[in-house]
Scaffold this active site. Structure first.
Site, mmCIF file in Angstrom:
data_model
loop_
_atom_site.group_PDB
_atom_site.id
_atom_site.type_symbol
_atom_site.label_atom_id
_atom_site.label_comp_id
_atom_site.label_asym_id
_atom_site.label_seq_id
_atom_site.Cartn_x
_atom_site.Cartn_y
_atom_site.Cartn_z
ATOM 1 C CD1 TRP A 1 48.139 59.654 18.667
ATOM 2 C CD2 TRP A 1 46.294 60.881 18.318
ATOM 3 N NE1 TRP A 1 47.451 59.096 17.608
ATOM 4 C CE2 TRP A 1 46.321 59.820 17.384
ATOM 5 C CE3 TRP A 1 45.224 61.776 18.303
ATOM 6 C CZ2 TRP A 1 45.316 59.642 16.426
ATOM 7 C CZ3 TRP A 1 44.223 61.594 17.354
ATOM 8 C CH2 TRP A 1 44.273 60.549 16.433
ATOM 9 C CE1 TYR B 1 46.459 58.114 21.590
ATOM 10 C CE2 TYR B 1 47.285 59.541 23.312
ATOM 11 C CZ TYR B 1 46.255 59.107 22.512
ATOM 12 O OH TYR B 1 45.016 59.685 22.647
ATOM 13 C CG HIS C 1 41.679 55.020 23.662
ATOM 14 N ND1 HIS C 1 43.004 54.861 23.307
ATOM 15 C CD2 HIS C 1 41.266 56.142 23.038
ATOM 16 C CE1 HIS C 1 43.360 55.837 22.489
ATOM 17 N NE2 HIS C 1 42.318 56.623 22.299
ATOM 18 C CB SER D 1 38.377 58.691 25.585
ATOM 19 O OG SER D 1 38.548 59.520 24.457
#
Length: 325
Positions: free
Chosen positions: A19, A54, A119, A150
């Protein structure tokens, strides 16, 4: 380097997230990012976590450059959904997920993603479960080796453990965020589900390097998401806020004694939990990578120290954590 199982893979117990080199952590020079990735791989790191958002794909492209010619020995986890409307079920439809995946594969210059993760989706998407059928199909086609999620909360993690195909959970887990250790980590281990511990240093608070007057770059999420203005507040400073986080970190300086510094000690705390597959600290350059890797060699925490940290978390940290947890 020691390795722990993730499905049939063996991944480095200290791996790295990307990230920071992608964006939203301040400016990072590409040469520094690639040098850091090279240092990690030279030390035996064989697993990196990224996401399509990202730096709008920048971190995936950097990983493609860094791992060229080593695709079969360096494993990559990436994520999807946050480039769309995360609350819209259409974002998780087969055509949508295929577009996300093909974009990541193109940027990564790979034919298959080793671990494909949803995500941080809303809880209702996980309850609905239709997205898992899409992932099963992509896995059967050989486009993804494993899939996982996640998550933001323990509840979400437990929901995911009900899905047979989920092979990994990525959770916020560190000295300030110990709740997953109570139920989620043991259940995941019992089911053979990997745990990726993200934000192990609580956005840098657990490095012990910040002063109260520190100012973050405007494009660093620590300057614009301290109170959850853009996304889950727990992703920034463990949901504690900068000032409270600094105050609590000062009380933890003792963990670095005999372990070099707080950074190494904070990572060692995570690695002492055998339910964890790997910790994935971020980095911006070679120096940070090399400092993090020293955590592999520092002394583990004694039972008394772990008890002390648990009591500290329950009495002084937990009452101040904001956001879904």
């Amino acid at each position: 380097m020691k390795y722990r199982p993730l499905g049939e893979l063996q991944v480095s117990e200290l791996s790295f997230g990307t990230w920071a080199i992608g964006g939203a952590w301040g400016r990072v020079d590409e040469r520094d990012a690639l040098d850091g990735l090279a240092a990690a791989m030279d030390a035996g790191v064989n697993f990196f976590d990224t996401a399509d958002v990202y730096g709008d794909g920048r971190s995936e492209e950097l990983l493609a450059k860094a791992t060229r010619g080593r695709e079969h020995e360096i494993y990559i986890a990436t994520k999807f959904c946050r480039a769309g409307d995360i609350h819209d079920p259409a974002t998780y439809s087969e055509p949508s997920v295929r577009r996300f995946l093909e974009g990541s594969l193109r940027r990564l210059r790979r034919d298959c993603v080793d671990l494909y993760q949803i995500h941080c989706p809303p809880t209702e998407i996980l309850r609905d479960g239709a997205v898992f059928e899409v992932l099963d199909k992509l896995q059967a086609e050989g486009k993804i080796r494993y899939y996982g999620v996640s998550v933001e909360t323990v509840e979400e993690g437990l929901l995911c453990l009900r899905v047979p195909g989920v092979r990994a959970l990525q959770v916020i887990f560190n000295v300030f965020r110990q709740k997953p250790a109570e139920e989620l980590l043991p259940k995941a281990k019992a089911q053979g589900v990997g745990i990726l511990a993200r934000l192990p240093l609580a956005s840098g608070l657990l490095t012990g390097k910040f002063k109260p007057d520190h100012r973050f770059d405007p494009d660093d999420h620590r300057s614009f998401n301290e109170h959850g203005e853009q996304f889950n507040v727990g992703e920034t400073f463990a949901g504690l806020g900068f000032a409270k986080g600094l105050e609590l970190a000062e009380k933890l300086r003792w963990i670095g004694e005999g372990r070099g510094n707080m950074t190494r000690a904070a990572l060692r705390f995570i690695l002492d939990h055998d339910e964890v597959t790997c910790a994935i600290p971020g980095f911006k350059n070679r120096r940070q990578v090399e400092d993090n890797l020293v955590a592999l060699d520092v002394p583990p925490f004694s039972p008394d120290e772990r008890t002390k940290l648990r009591l500290f978390y329950e009495s002084e940290v937990l009452p101040h954590i904001r956001g879904a947890y």
